[in-house]
Motif scaffolding. Structure first.
Motif, short mmCIF file in Angstrom:
data_model
loop_
_atom_site.label_atom_id
_atom_site.label_comp_id
_atom_site.label_asym_id
_atom_site.label_seq_id
_atom_site.Cartn_x
_atom_site.Cartn_y
_atom_site.Cartn_z
N LYS A 48 3.35 -0.61 -5.36
CA LYS A 48 3.54 0.26 -4.21
C LYS A 48 5.02 0.26 -3.81
CE LYS A 48 -0.94 -0.50 -2.06
NZ LYS A 48 -1.64 -0.91 -0.85
N PHE A 49 5.39 1.26 -3.04
CA PHE A 49 6.69 1.31 -2.41
C PHE A 49 6.56 0.75 -1.00
CE2 PHE A 49 7.05 4.64 -5.61
CZ PHE A 49 8.27 4.31 -6.19
N GLU A 97 0.88 -5.21 -6.41
CA GLU A 97 -0.50 -5.24 -5.88
C GLU A 97 -1.07 -6.64 -6.05
OE1 GLU A 97 -2.46 -3.08 -4.38
OE2 GLU A 97 -1.00 -1.49 -4.37
N SER A 152 7.13 2.12 1.72
CA SER A 152 6.53 3.13 2.61
C SER A 152 5.00 3.10 2.56
CB SER A 152 7.04 4.52 2.24
OG SER A 152 6.75 4.82 0.89
N ASP A 153 4.43 2.47 1.53
CA ASP A 153 2.97 2.37 1.40
C ASP A 153 2.40 1.11 2.06
OD1 ASP A 153 3.02 4.67 -0.22
OD2 ASP A 153 3.40 3.45 -2.01
N ILE A 154 3.25 0.24 2.55
CA ILE A 154 2.82 -1.06 3.08
C ILE A 154 2.74 -0.99 4.60
CG2 ILE A 154 3.43 -3.52 3.24
CD1 ILE A 154 2.77 -2.53 0.39
N ARG A 178 3.20 -11.28 -0.36
CA ARG A 178 3.50 -10.09 -1.14
C ARG A 178 4.62 -10.44 -2.10
NH1 ARG A 178 0.88 -5.66 0.93
NH2 ARG A 178 0.45 -5.71 3.15
#
Length: 129
Positions: free
Chosen positions: A2-3, A127, A5-7, A114
């Motif tokens: 993910k980037f 992920e 912005s997706d977290i 993460r």
């Protein structure tokens, strides 16, 4: 993968763990620069983040504190207070004794982890590790 912005943003701050210690002064500097760049990118993405390497590197070098200070005693309360532990996967991260200790403490405290790594113009979030 993910980037950033997706977290989802945690309520508190992120503790950014990364390798640092090396016999080679140049390696320490490169590791500091990688942590600094990642920290800046994470801040720019709107997250609150603390990096002990970014915060302490120049002070440790300028005052010869690198081998004289028990850093885990300084970093422990900050890791206890954070919302999440993010691990910067740069050269040396898997062998780093200090980073391993931070991961183990975060797990003991049930902190979310993460794993991130820098990519060209981005920070990518794994992920699963």
């Amino acid at each position: 993968m993910k980037f950033l912005s997706d977290i989802p943003k945690p309520e508190g701050y992120i503790y950014l763990a990364s390798p640092y210690t090396s016999e080679n002064v140049g390696v320490k500097l490169i590791r500091h620069l990688c942590a600094e760049s990642a920290t800046a990118y994470i801040i720019e993405a709107g997250f609150s983040v603390y990096s002990p390497i970014v915060h302490m590197h120049f002070m440790a070098v300028n005052y010869n504190l690198t081998d004289r200070i028990p850093w885990h005693h300084i970093n422990r309360p900050l890791l206890v207070a954070c919302s999440e532990l993010w691990i910067l996967m740069i050269d040396g991260w898997q062998e780093s004794v200090g980073l391993t200790g931070e991961i183990l403490l975060a797990r003991e405290l049930s902190k979310p982890e993460r794993y991130i790594y820098p990519s060209e113009n981005a920070i990518l979030v794994m992920e699963d590790h």
